[in-house]
Design a protein around this motif. Sequence first.
Motif, mmCIF file in Angstrom:
data_model
loop_
_atom_site.group_PDB
_atom_site.id
_atom_site.type_symbol
_atom_site.label_atom_id
_atom_site.label_comp_id
_atom_site.label_asym_id
_atom_site.label_seq_id
_atom_site.Cartn_x
_atom_site.Cartn_y
_atom_site.Cartn_z
ATOM 1 N N PRO A 283 9.787 64.857 -13.649
ATOM 2 C CA PRO A 283 10.921 64.007 -13.269
ATOM 3 C C PRO A 283 11.140 63.927 -11.765
ATOM 4 N N VAL B 8 17.084 52.494 -8.509
ATOM 5 C CA VAL B 8 16.507 53.193 -7.354
ATOM 6 C C VAL B 8 15.891 52.180 -6.398
ATOM 7 N N GLU C 241 21.001 61.529 -10.401
ATOM 8 C CA GLU C 241 20.374 61.477 -11.725
ATOM 9 C C GLU C 241 18.962 62.044 -11.669
ATOM 10 N N GLU D 239 10.711 63.776 -5.554
ATOM 11 C CA GLU D 239 9.699 63.861 -6.609
ATOM 12 C C GLU D 239 9.254 65.309 -6.770
ATOM 13 N N THR E 178 9.786 60.505 -15.816
ATOM 14 C CA THR E 178 8.579 59.685 -15.621
ATOM 15 C C THR E 178 7.600 60.090 -16.718
ATOM 16 N N VAL F 162 15.404 61.485 -12.921
ATOM 17 C CA VAL F 162 14.700 60.281 -13.343
ATOM 18 C C VAL F 162 13.410 60.676 -14.080
ATOM 19 N N ILE G 66 15.681 60.114 -2.554
ATOM 20 C CA ILE G 66 14.724 60.017 -3.659
ATOM 21 C C ILE G 66 13.790 61.212 -3.575
ATOM 22 N N LYS H 276 12.269 52.276 -10.457
ATOM 23 C CA LYS H 276 13.349 52.194 -11.459
ATOM 24 C C LYS H 276 14.408 51.247 -10.871
ATOM 25 N N GLN I 55 6.929 55.270 -10.428
ATOM 26 C CA GLN I 55 7.866 55.051 -11.535
ATOM 27 C C GLN I 55 9.295 55.384 -11.125
ATOM 28 N N VAL I 56 9.444 56.403 -10.272
ATOM 29 C CA VAL I 56 10.773 56.759 -9.780
ATOM 30 C C VAL I 56 11.274 55.667 -8.830
ATOM 31 N N PHE J 257 17.335 61.297 -7.988
ATOM 32 C CA PHE J 257 17.846 60.191 -7.181
ATOM 33 C C PHE J 257 19.347 60.373 -6.987
#
Lengths: 511, 511
Positions: free
Chosen positions: B102, B208, B94, B189, B98, B96, B187, B205, B201-202, B105
């Motif tokens: 984004p 996550v 997905e 970023e 923010t 994600v 994960i 979640k 924030q990621v 994940f």
Amino acid sequence: MDFRELDRLDRRALLRGTAMLGAGAMMMRPLPTLAASGPMAAIRKAAEAGKEASVKRLRDWIALPSIAAENRNMAEGAAYMAELARDAGFSNVEIVPTDGQPGVFGTIDVGAPRTLGIYFMYDVKQFDPAEWSSPPLEGKMVDKPGFGLSIVGRGAVNQKGPEATFLAALHAIRAAKAKLPVNIVLICEGEEEIGSPHFRQVATKPNVLAALKKCDGIFIPFASQDKTGAVDVNLGSKGIIELELIASGEKWGRGPKGDVHSSLKAMLDSPAWRLVQALQTLVTPDGNTPAIEGWFENVRPLTEREKMLIREAAKGADEAAEKQALGVNVWIDNLKYDDALIRLAQEPTVNIEGLVAGYTGPGGKTILPGRAVAKLDLRLVPNQTRAEAEKKLRAHLDKHGFTDVEMNVSGGYDPTEVAEDSRLVRTELATYKALGVKANINARLAGSWPGATFTAPPVSIPAAHFGIGHGSGAHAPNEYYLIDSTNPKVAGMVDATMGFAEFLYTLAAIK
Amino acid sequence: MDFRELDRLDRRALLRGTAMLGAGAMMMRPLPTLAASGPMAAIRKAAEAGKEASVKRLRDWIALPSIAAENRNMAEGAAYMAELARDAGFSNVEIVPTDGQPGVFGTIDVGAPRTLGIYFMYDVKQFDPAEWSSPPLEGKMVDKPGFGLSIVGRGAVNQKGPEATFLAALHAIRAAKAKLPVNIVLICEGEEEIGSPHFRQVATKPNVLAALKKCDGIFIPFASQDKTGAVDVNLGSKGIIELELIASGEKWGRGPKGDVHSSLKAMLDSPAWRLVQALQTLVTPDGNTPAIEGWFENVRPLTEREKMLIREAAKGADEAAEKQALGVNVWIDNLKYDDALIRLAQEPTVNIEGLVAGYTGPGGKTILPGRAVAKLDLRLVPNQTRAEAEKKLRAHLDKHGFTDVEMNVSGGYDPTEVAEDSRLVRTELATYKALGVKANINARLAGSWPGATFTAPPVSIPAAHFGIGHGSGAHAPNEYYLIDSTNPKVAGMVDATMGFAEFLYTLAAIK
């Protein structure tokens, strides 16, 4: 000439600390009627007839920018300057070599009892065409609201416009078959915009020096008028030294020689911190008063007369408007306005022009810079000298242990003073009065210019600036010089030409 | 990730404060023989067969630079990252959102008892093609003497090369029809290069966070090897805050709001001097130790074990060569080398990255700047936190009367620590040993990285970096990543792929 930058700020009124004199607050008569009759009539007629040629001469000159900082067109600029001088009637015109860029020297000897010195610069400030509304070498005619049709170009007001206007006066006098009332000595340099580093070599060349010493005084042609038509007569100006203070690992023997990763700060000294620590010894904790050892030793306080001139000027000024224009809420030390203006004229300063170290772009970058630079200007007041200031700054740094912090002095001038009762100043005031132009006596300009080359030994003659007319944007984009005035209080090029002619006759006649 | 800049300086050896471990000073066997037999043989065969596809995958990724600072290709970069993840076998991938750019994940759940977290960044540093020998988005293959054929491009080593190599390991395991020995949580970023402002924030979640908390640890794929083939295992890193301190007439209510003529210093306060005075309160007079109130309150001194690791590492280092490379004659406080390395790991710092005020070009310009900026980075050590540091710096400035001096914090990370006996570190050491790679335990990296997002609550898992292989030029022109090694001690892409495969099986098997 640093004071010419002031008009970029449009704050000349603030800086002059002026008192009204001469014709009083209102002009006696509108400018267009100047010299419309009597012995000057023929000269005016010739000036009007020669106007197109004068504008073309200026436009052609603008098209050839000599820029010492870029070593651009220097030989060409000196040759062109020499040609302009010959063309205006100067004889024995010579290009004077120096260790830097050449000067130009010439004389007109009509056997008159009095001699006037004229100082020209043929160089101009750097420019970036992208910032201009019209090409900076084109000399496009543009209407400037409130003033009139103006020529736009690099050097237009700084200083080719006023200089070309002075030459126009010589052309007009000759065309009118009038006799020049004074002898004229012309001295020109090509390094004014980089701080006149070799100009003394020109002025002290034996034949040049001998000629200058015969002068009653010397001025640089200047477009002095603001929108009210008023002009300044400055009784002196501050001196200046401009320099970089440089802290570096290279010189220090501590810290890195180049930029390294910032995490290394934990095991390495930092030249940037070194610079900060050296800087903060130079001023009082509020940053407002020099704290360099012995700095005030030779400072002459303002006289009561000088303070009076400033206080009188303050009465006529709009303090709130000044504050708004400068974007300030308070003056230094919370002083009242007139006291702040007295401080402006009286105090030497240590100013940070710029700071440059390490990463200077957007955001951050994790480096420990190997070198840090502060660009300073130090304004000097009588009787400080540039040499004294350099020596004392070095001694101060050394005494505080900063022997490694380099001083890279790029230029400077001693302060100047010109006596209110000198024939030069009296002629200026009398001429402005005859022209019906309001003249303000400025006790001391807080800016600086290379006049000390003339006022100090061995030349030792009064030096000032003179001229009516208007222009703006020195050192900035869209620099302009007014040609056809639509403002009845401000001279266009022909009236400014007549202003110079009037000066010559006034100098010949004054006691 | 600030520590990756270190290789630009080629001083990693200096910074790690390393002690030799694992397979000892000499490698047990040359890299090309790694996993040539046994259960890894099929995976190696698949990795070799898939090499062209892996290089193409990396080259295509380099051709799509996502640059958060320029808001360039961010949505495209996230979508591409998600596609790369799906392609490598991740499910439930997905994007994600923010408040900034984004994250991405995904997971691979094979029902294994252990789970490994993998951290990717899909963004790259800004670049100027004019500075590069080959186009930075082209991925040209260039021979790097002493290493071998390498792909040149922005992001090659920072971080797409190592990341693509990790993905290559997953592809190879699948192609070999081997069972993945651990579950994997990925994960990613897109804001690493601007300081990971929204990465928390990621990571927090709910789905996550739940996935991350199951991990035995998390690492970022890394090309760790220097030319001797040695790698580092870091037991932690310093934190950092990067910020600008800004003094301005605007905020101060004194001094001009914009740049004004420098002669006005005599009647106006100066924001540049204000900055200098504020700065010098932050450190001791030698510029070497933070003097911010309460700064050392939560500083944990290094343990004896940590100091011992550093002293041991110092014995193997070439101090004279380090000094020469850094261009220094002495270490801070005239410390001995090993004490300087201990100080490097132990002490928080206040570093000036850059100074910017007023005129910064060649020569000088007579202005009084309305604004002055210092770019600082403050390195933090356990148990300081970024939040604490920001609060204390603000309080210090306020207490000293500099309430007007703005703090513009652009990013930062808390310090991290990872236990030497954590399964993550033990797996790293065991894997390197199995690979015959010399591993050096680094007590604390003086650089910084966003690992605290994982090590701090609520995630609270060990975080580190892992990987063999080589590259250089992070953040610099001509960044590269080694593909075909000619150095028997350094892994090319296929061997580095096998390094990741070895890690996965070691993690599954270790106690």
